[in-house]
Scaffold this motif. Structure first.
Motif, PDB file in Angstrom:
ATOM      1  N   LYS A  80       0.835  -1.208   0.000  1.00 48.61           N
ATOM      2  CA  LYS A  80       0.000   0.000   0.000  1.00 48.61           C
ATOM      3  C   LYS A  80       0.863   1.247   0.000  1.00 48.61           C
ATOM      4  CE  LYS A  80      -3.984  -2.133   2.143  1.00 48.61           C
ATOM      5  NZ  LYS A  80      -4.772  -2.297   3.362  1.00 48.61           N
ATOM      6  N   LYS A  81       1.980   1.217   0.734  1.00 50.47           N
ATOM      7  CA  LYS A  81       2.889   2.366   0.755  1.00 50.47           C
ATOM      8  C   LYS A  81       3.424   2.644  -0.645  1.00 50.47           C
ATOM      9  CE  LYS A  81       4.645   2.066   5.471  1.00 50.47           C
ATOM     10  NZ  LYS A  81       5.812   1.724   6.300  1.00 50.47           N
ATOM     11  N   ARG A  82       3.791   1.593  -1.360  1.00 55.07           N
ATOM     12  CA  ARG A  82       4.313   1.758  -2.718  1.00 55.07           C
ATOM     13  C   ARG A  82       3.259   2.356  -3.640  1.00 55.07           C
ATOM     14  NH1 ARG A  82       6.266  -3.963  -3.859  1.00 55.07           N
ATOM     15  NH2 ARG A  82       6.004  -4.373  -1.683  1.00 55.07           N
ATOM     16  N   LYS A  83       2.010   1.919  -3.497  1.00 51.02           N
ATOM     17  CA  LYS A  83       0.938   2.456  -4.335  1.00 51.02           C
ATOM     18  C   LYS A  83       0.724   3.926  -4.047  1.00 51.02           C
ATOM     19  CE  LYS A  83      -1.644  -1.822  -4.929  1.00 51.02           C
ATOM     20  NZ  LYS A  83      -2.876  -2.540  -4.609  1.00 51.02           N
ATOM     21  N   VAL A  84       0.737   4.317  -2.759  1.00 53.91           N
ATOM     22  CA  VAL A  84       0.548   5.710  -2.385  1.00 53.91           C
ATOM     23  C   VAL A  84       1.700   6.551  -2.913  1.00 53.91           C
ATOM     24  CG1 VAL A  84       0.496   7.313  -0.428  1.00 53.91           C
ATOM     25  CG2 VAL A  84      -0.877   5.221  -0.367  1.00 53.91           C
ATOM     26  N   GLU A  85       2.930   6.068  -2.796  1.00 55.71           N
ATOM     27  CA  GLU A  85       4.092   6.805  -3.295  1.00 55.71           C
ATOM     28  C   GLU A  85       3.990   7.022  -4.800  1.00 55.71           C
ATOM     29  OE1 GLU A  85       7.514   4.641  -2.047  1.00 55.71           O
ATOM     30  OE2 GLU A  85       7.260   5.186   0.059  1.00 55.71           O
ATOM     31  N   LYS A  86       3.549   6.031  -5.533  1.00 50.05           N
ATOM     32  CA  LYS A  86       3.410   6.168  -6.982  1.00 50.05           C
ATOM     33  C   LYS A  86       2.362   7.208  -7.328  1.00 50.05           C
ATOM     34  CE  LYS A  86       4.937   1.639  -8.540  1.00 50.05           C
ATOM     35  NZ  LYS A  86       4.536   0.398  -9.197  1.00 50.05           N
ATOM     36  N   LYS A  87       1.245   7.222  -6.592  1.00 55.39           N
ATOM     37  CA  LYS A  87       0.194   8.203  -6.851  1.00 55.39           C
ATOM     38  C   LYS A  87       0.686   9.613  -6.567  1.00 55.39           C
ATOM     39  CE  LYS A  87      -3.782   5.211  -6.106  1.00 55.39           C
ATOM     40  NZ  LYS A  87      -4.930   4.910  -5.243  1.00 55.39           N
ATOM     41  N   VAL A  88       1.431   9.781  -5.470  1.00 59.49           N
ATOM     42  CA  VAL A  88       1.957  11.101  -5.112  1.00 59.49           C
ATOM     43  C   VAL A  88       2.921  11.594  -6.176  1.00 59.49           C
ATOM     44  CG1 VAL A  88       3.401  12.335  -3.458  1.00 59.49           C
ATOM     45  CG2 VAL A  88       1.600  10.817  -2.639  1.00 59.49           C
ATOM     46  N   GLU A  89       3.761  10.711  -6.697  1.00 59.01           N
ATOM     47  CA  GLU A  89       4.739  11.088  -7.708  1.00 59.01           C
ATOM     48  C   GLU A  89       4.070  11.545  -8.999  1.00 59.01           C
ATOM     49  OE1 GLU A  89       7.284   7.771  -8.340  1.00 59.01           O
ATOM     50  OE2 GLU A  89       8.154   7.852  -6.343  1.00 59.01           O
ATOM     51  N   THR A  90       2.903  11.020  -9.327  1.00 56.52           N
ATOM     52  CA  THR A  90       2.268  11.336 -10.605  1.00 56.52           C
ATOM     53  C   THR A  90       1.290  12.494 -10.504  1.00 56.52           C
ATOM     54  OG1 THR A  90       0.560   9.680 -10.194  1.00 56.52           O
ATOM     55  CG2 THR A  90       2.498   8.989 -11.453  1.00 56.52           C
ATOM     56  N   ARG A  91       1.034  13.017  -9.320  1.00 49.68           N
ATOM     57  CA  ARG A  91       0.123  14.162  -9.163  1.00 49.68           C
ATOM     58  C   ARG A  91       0.779  15.441  -9.644  1.00 49.68           C
ATOM     59  NH1 ARG A  91      -2.285  13.311  -3.252  1.00 49.68           N
ATOM     60  NH2 ARG A  91      -3.362  11.400  -3.702  1.00 49.68           N
TER      61      ARG A  91
END
Length: 134
Positions: A116-127
């Motif tokens: 879940k942490k990895r998914k959140v980090e990926k979303k933050v990077e693409t915002r």
């Protein structure tokens, strides 16, 4: 003596020790399962299970998935059941041979938290907008 059973008959200097770790056992079973010349997924048996199922995405190459679908169609079953019939024995062997202090539930929870942490980090990077390089 006790060591005589580990010595080869023709060379008394060389010791042969058997591997007892679970990785070796699992590798042996996987090798015996998948390296048989007569391993044929069309010969799998249908099994009915009542265990709780949880979803997980698995990605395949198109040709491999088409083969699994064809086998599932031929056997009048699902791709999931075909896959589970393949990995059932290695999973059972691994579970039996795990170290006594290995907590499956704890490790699974840790995996989910990290995933879940990895998914959140990926979303933050693409915002936000991408900066244009001049």
């Amino acid at each position: 003596m006790g060591l005589d059973k580990f010595l080869k008959d023709d060379k008394k200097e060389e010791l042969i020790l058997t591997k007892k770790d679970y990785k070796s056992k699992v590798n042996h079973i996987v090798k015996n399962t998948f390296e048989k010349d007569d391993l044929n997924l069309l010969q799998i048996e249908k099994e009915s299970t009542t265990n709780k199922k949880v979803p997980m995405s698995v990605y395949f190459e198109k040709d491999d998935l088409d083969l699994l679908k064809a086998i599932a169609f031929e056997k009048n079953t699902t791709v999931n059941k075909v896959l589970m019939s393949i990995i059932k024995e290695p999973l059972k062997t691994t579970k039996v041979n795990l170290p006594h202090n290995f907590d499956i539930n704890e490790k699974a929870k840790e995996y989910e938290v990290n995933s879940k942490k990895r998914k959140v980090e990926k979303k933050v990077e693409t915002r936000g907008r991408k900066k244009k390089i001049k």
